[in-house]
Design an enzyme around this catalytic site. Structure first.
Site, short mmCIF file in Angstrom:
data_model
loop_
_atom_site.label_atom_id
_atom_site.label_comp_id
_atom_site.label_asym_id
_atom_site.label_seq_id
_atom_site.Cartn_x
_atom_site.Cartn_y
_atom_site.Cartn_z
N SER A 61 0.89 -1.28 0.00
CA SER A 61 0.15 -0.11 0.07
C SER A 61 0.89 1.40 -0.08
O SER A 61 1.96 1.34 0.40
CB SER A 61 -0.96 0.22 1.36
OG SER A 61 -1.67 -1.28 1.14
N1 SAH Z 1 0.07 -5.39 4.31
C1 SAH Z 1 0.61 -5.64 2.87
C2 SAH Z 1 -0.38 -5.40 1.90
C3 SAH Z 1 -0.52 -6.76 1.01
S1 SAH Z 1 -1.89 -6.47 -0.37
C4 SAH Z 1 1.97 -4.85 2.88
O1 SAH Z 1 2.24 -3.92 3.67
O2 SAH Z 1 2.64 -5.26 1.68
C5 SAH Z 1 -3.00 -7.73 0.52
C6 SAH Z 1 -2.62 -9.06 0.77
O3 SAH Z 1 -3.59 -9.72 1.46
C7 SAH Z 1 -2.03 -9.80 -0.32
O4 SAH Z 1 -0.66 -10.14 0.00
C8 SAH Z 1 -2.93 -10.85 -0.32
O5 SAH Z 1 -2.51 -11.99 -1.10
C9 SAH Z 1 -3.61 -11.11 0.83
N2 SAH Z 1 -4.92 -11.79 0.99
C10 SAH Z 1 -5.88 -11.73 0.20
N3 SAH Z 1 -6.93 -12.54 0.73
C11 SAH Z 1 -6.57 -13.14 1.88
C12 SAH Z 1 -6.74 -14.04 2.71
N4 SAH Z 1 -8.32 -14.64 2.53
N5 SAH Z 1 -6.08 -14.41 3.96
C13 SAH Z 1 -4.83 -13.93 3.75
N6 SAH Z 1 -4.29 -13.08 3.07
C14 SAH Z 1 -5.08 -12.56 2.11
#
Ligand code: SAH
Length: 213
Positions: A61
């Site tokens: 993000s």
């Molecule tokens: N907080 C992260 C943002 C990653 S984007 C950062 O700072 O980099 C959101 C993430 O949520 C992705 O890696 C995606 O794979 C994960 N995601 C999506 N659905 C999910 C689920 N049901 N359980 C766990 N992770 C999930």
């Protein structure tokens, strides 16, 4: 400019100047080396004012969004915090700077493994990691004081609300696939008190209580 100077500039121009004041959030963002969490080809953009791609089609993000979510959580030292969507692990590191007890769940093994390695190499050796469907939370260590979801859901997953402590806070983007509202939910008995913070765009939360694959 060194990464350190870029980080100081990021906090000054993107975080503090836009109203994020919480001292713990500011301190954590000054400390955590965001450049370490990005793919090698993108490190030069690590402190830029926008989201960036990581692997598996996911994103890290925008720094301001990370700061805003962190501030809205109102973490108090010793709070237990559950993060859904480990991704790069950057937000995870910030959380660990703000409290001692951090749990994080990711559905892609490749992302989880990389985040775990980066975090360990930076000395974060007591974060709890889980591979799986985070829409179901992490029952084993529930209830949590705080839950942060960094992917967007069609509605608030029931399991996550259930795993929140009384007076606990949950932050989550809720809405359609391409645009959502960032919501803060406070648990008051069986009901929730909800507030909309701002519009946002996140990758989808995929799972049993989220979007279908
Ligand atoms: N907080 C992260 C943002 C990653 S984007 C950062 O700072 O980099 C959101 C993430 O949520 C992705 O890696 C995606 O794979 C994960 N995601 C999506 N659905 C999910 C689920 N049901 N359980 C766990 N992770 C999930």
């Amino acid at each position: 400019m060194s990464f350190k100077s870029q980080r100081v500039a990021m906090v000054r121009d993107q975080i503090k100047s836009r109203g994020i004041k919480n001292a713990d959030v500011v301190r954590a963002m000054l400390k955590v080396e965001r450049d370490k969490f990005l793919p090698q080809t993108l490190v030069s953009c690590a402190y830029s004012d926008y989201p960036l791609p990581i692997s598996c089609g996911q994103t890290i993000s925008q720094p301001f969004m990370v700061g805003l979510m962190s501030e809205c959580l109102k973490i108090v030292k010793n709070n237990s915090v559950l993060e859904i969507g480990t991704g790069s692990g950057y937000q995870t590191a910030l959380l660990r700077e703000m409290t001692d007890e951090v749990y994080t769940v990711e559905r892609y093994p490749q992302l989880l493994e990389r985040a775990e390695n980066v975090l360990e190499s930076l000395g974060y050796d007591d974060i709890h990691f889980k591979l799986g469907d985070g829409t179901l939370g992490w029952d084993e260590f529930a209830p949590y004081d705080r839950i942060i979801v960094t992917a967007s859901a069609p509605s608030i997953p029931r399991s996550l609300f259930q795993q929140l402590k009384e007076e606990g806070r949950l932050i989550i983007p809720v809405g359609g696939k391409y645009h959502q509202e960032l919501k803060i939910v406070v648990k008051k008995g069986m009901v929730s008190e909800e507030d909309d913070i701002c519009g946002c765009v996140f990758v989808p939360l995929i799972g049993k209580e989220g979007w279908e694959e």
